[in-house]
Design a protein around this motif. Structure first.
Motif, PDB file in Angstrom:
ATOM      1  N   PRO A 124       4.116 -41.273  55.445  1.00 13.58           N
ATOM      2  CA  PRO A 124       3.381 -40.248  54.678  1.00 13.58           C
ATOM      3  C   PRO A 124       2.973 -40.755  53.290  1.00 13.58           C
ATOM      4  O   PRO A 124       3.761 -41.389  52.583  1.00 13.58           O
ATOM      5  N   ASP A 125       1.715 -40.533  52.940  1.00 13.66           N
ATOM      6  CA  ASP A 125       1.110 -40.878  51.651  1.00 13.66           C
ATOM      7  C   ASP A 125       0.912 -42.376  51.419  1.00 13.66           C
ATOM      8  O   ASP A 125       0.501 -42.782  50.337  1.00 13.66           O
ATOM      9  N   LYS A 126       1.159 -43.203  52.417  1.00 13.99           N
ATOM     10  CA  LYS A 126       0.920 -44.637  52.268  1.00 13.99           C
ATOM     11  C   LYS A 126      -0.546 -44.904  51.920  1.00 13.99           C
ATOM     12  O   LYS A 126      -0.854 -45.726  51.058  1.00 13.99           O
ATOM     13  N   GLY A 127      -1.456 -44.189  52.578  1.00 14.77           N
ATOM     14  CA  GLY A 127      -2.880 -44.374  52.305  1.00 14.77           C
ATOM     15  C   GLY A 127      -3.265 -43.999  50.887  1.00 14.77           C
ATOM     16  O   GLY A 127      -4.097 -44.660  50.266  1.00 14.77           O
ATOM     17  N   ARG A 128      -2.660 -42.953  50.373  1.00 13.91           N
ATOM     18  CA  ARG A 128      -2.929 -42.548  48.985  1.00 13.91           C
ATOM     19  C   ARG A 128      -2.435 -43.609  47.996  1.00 13.91           C
ATOM     20  O   ARG A 128      -3.121 -43.932  47.027  1.00 13.91           O
ATOM     21  N   VAL A 129      -1.260 -44.148  48.255  1.00 11.17           N
ATOM     22  CA  VAL A 129      -0.709 -45.180  47.370  1.00 11.17           C
ATOM     23  C   VAL A 129      -1.581 -46.431  47.408  1.00 11.17           C
ATOM     24  O   VAL A 129      -1.916 -46.994  46.362  1.00 11.17           O
ATOM     25  N   LEU A 130      -1.970 -46.876  48.608  1.00 14.68           N
ATOM     26  CA  LEU A 130      -2.823 -48.065  48.723  1.00 14.68           C
ATOM     27  C   LEU A 130      -4.164 -47.864  48.021  1.00 14.68           C
ATOM     28  O   LEU A 130      -4.668 -48.771  47.349  1.00 14.68           O
ATOM     29  N   GLN A 149      -4.872 -45.773  45.470  1.00 13.11           N
ATOM     30  CA  GLN A 149      -4.693 -45.746  44.018  1.00 13.11           C
ATOM     31  C   GLN A 149      -4.397 -47.132  43.466  1.00 13.11           C
ATOM     32  O   GLN A 149      -4.864 -47.488  42.378  1.00 13.11           O
ATOM     33  N   LEU A 150      -3.643 -47.926  44.203  1.00 17.31           N
ATOM     34  CA  LEU A 150      -3.367 -49.300  43.791  1.00 17.31           C
ATOM     35  C   LEU A 150      -4.651 -50.122  43.753  1.00 17.31           C
ATOM     36  O   LEU A 150      -4.921 -50.841  42.776  1.00 17.31           O
ATOM     37  N   ALA A 151      -5.466 -50.007  44.792  1.00 17.77           N
ATOM     38  CA  ALA A 151      -6.744 -50.721  44.826  1.00 17.77           C
ATOM     39  C   ALA A 151      -7.652 -50.259  43.692  1.00 17.77           C
ATOM     40  O   ALA A 151      -8.272 -51.081  43.003  1.00 17.77           O
ATOM     41  N   ASN A 152      -7.735 -48.936  43.469  1.00 23.92           N
ATOM     42  CA  ASN A 152      -8.591 -48.415  42.394  1.00 23.92           C
ATOM     43  C   ASN A 152      -8.136 -48.906  41.029  1.00 23.92           C
ATOM     44  O   ASN A 152      -8.956 -49.178  40.151  1.00 23.92           O
ATOM     45  N   GLN A 174      -8.498 -34.480  54.334  1.00 19.31           N
ATOM     46  CA  GLN A 174      -8.269 -35.803  54.912  1.00 19.31           C
ATOM     47  C   GLN A 174      -8.632 -36.929  53.954  1.00 19.31           C
ATOM     48  O   GLN A 174      -8.009 -37.996  53.989  1.00 19.31           O
ATOM     49  N   VAL A 175      -9.639 -36.729  53.111  1.00 23.55           N
ATOM     50  CA  VAL A 175     -10.098 -37.806  52.223  1.00 23.55           C
ATOM     51  C   VAL A 175      -9.506 -37.724  50.819  1.00 23.55           C
ATOM     52  O   VAL A 175      -9.567 -38.703  50.073  1.00 23.55           O
ATOM     53  N   ARG A 176      -8.927 -36.601  50.474  1.00 20.66           N
ATOM     54  CA  ARG A 176      -8.421 -36.378  49.115  1.00 20.66           C
ATOM     55  C   ARG A 176      -7.379 -37.440  48.735  1.00 20.66           C
ATOM     56  O   ARG A 176      -6.343 -37.565  49.354  1.00 20.66           O
ATOM     57  N   GLY A 177      -7.720 -38.244  47.725  1.00 21.26           N
ATOM     58  CA  GLY A 177      -6.799 -39.242  47.201  1.00 21.26           C
ATOM     59  C   GLY A 177      -6.645 -40.492  48.039  1.00 21.26           C
ATOM     60  O   GLY A 177      -5.937 -41.409  47.653  1.00 21.26           O
ATOM     61  N   ARG A 178      -7.318 -40.556  49.192  1.00 15.42           N
ATOM     62  CA  ARG A 178      -7.126 -41.699  50.081  1.00 15.42           C
ATOM     63  C   ARG A 178      -8.437 -42.324  50.539  1.00 15.42           C
ATOM     64  O   ARG A 178      -8.445 -43.137  51.467  1.00 15.42           O
ATOM     65  N   ALA A 179      -9.542 -41.969  49.928  1.00 18.59           N
ATOM     66  CA  ALA A 179     -10.830 -42.515  50.359  1.00 18.59           C
ATOM     67  C   ALA A 179     -11.652 -42.939  49.149  1.00 18.59           C
ATOM     68  O   ALA A 179     -11.458 -42.420  48.045  1.00 18.59           O
TER      69      ALA A 179
END
Length: 117
Positions: free
Chosen positions: A50-56, A58-61, A92-97
């Motif tokens: 859970p939330d791995k996509g959001r962390v990745l 934000q790290l990339a950004n 689905q896209v909030r914080g992860r796209a």
């Protein structure tokens, strides 16, 4: 709740990797959605984090912003929620796209493995 598969019906999916799904926004832009899928040694494991996509994302950004003065990047600054329809898709896209410019890819892959102490 973890996002294993994105399902953005208002945009055409143009690619799917082990962790990221790519959707066409228009002729020169696309949206990259980072899922919570876990990949190890070229295998997608069945249990997402859970939330791995959001962390990745934000790290990339962070690094795209930090290095923007050194090298240009593909970010457009367009809010991903503005290119999808309905609350379910926005969630689905909030914080992860990110919405990015379509560019010619540079076919380089780097795998870095190590330990945190």
């Amino acid at each position: 709740m973890a996002l294993f598969d994105s399902n953005i019906k208002s945009l055409a999916r143009i690619g799917r990797g082990k962790v990221r799904d790519i959707y066409a926004v228009d002729g020169d832009k696309m949206m990259i959605v980072v899922s919570d899928r876990l990949s190890a040694f070229d295998v997608v494991l069945p249990d997402p984090i859970p939330d791995k996509g959001r962390v990745l994302t934000q790290l990339a950004n962070f690094w795209f912003a930090k290095l923007a003065h050194v090298v240009p990047n593909h970010l457009t600054g367009i809010d991903p929620e503005s290119v999808v329809k309905g609350e379910e898709e926005k969630a689905q896209v909030r914080g992860r796209a990110i919405v990015v410019k379509k560019l010619k890819p540079l076919p380089v892959e780097a795998v870095v493995r190590g330990y945190l102490i």
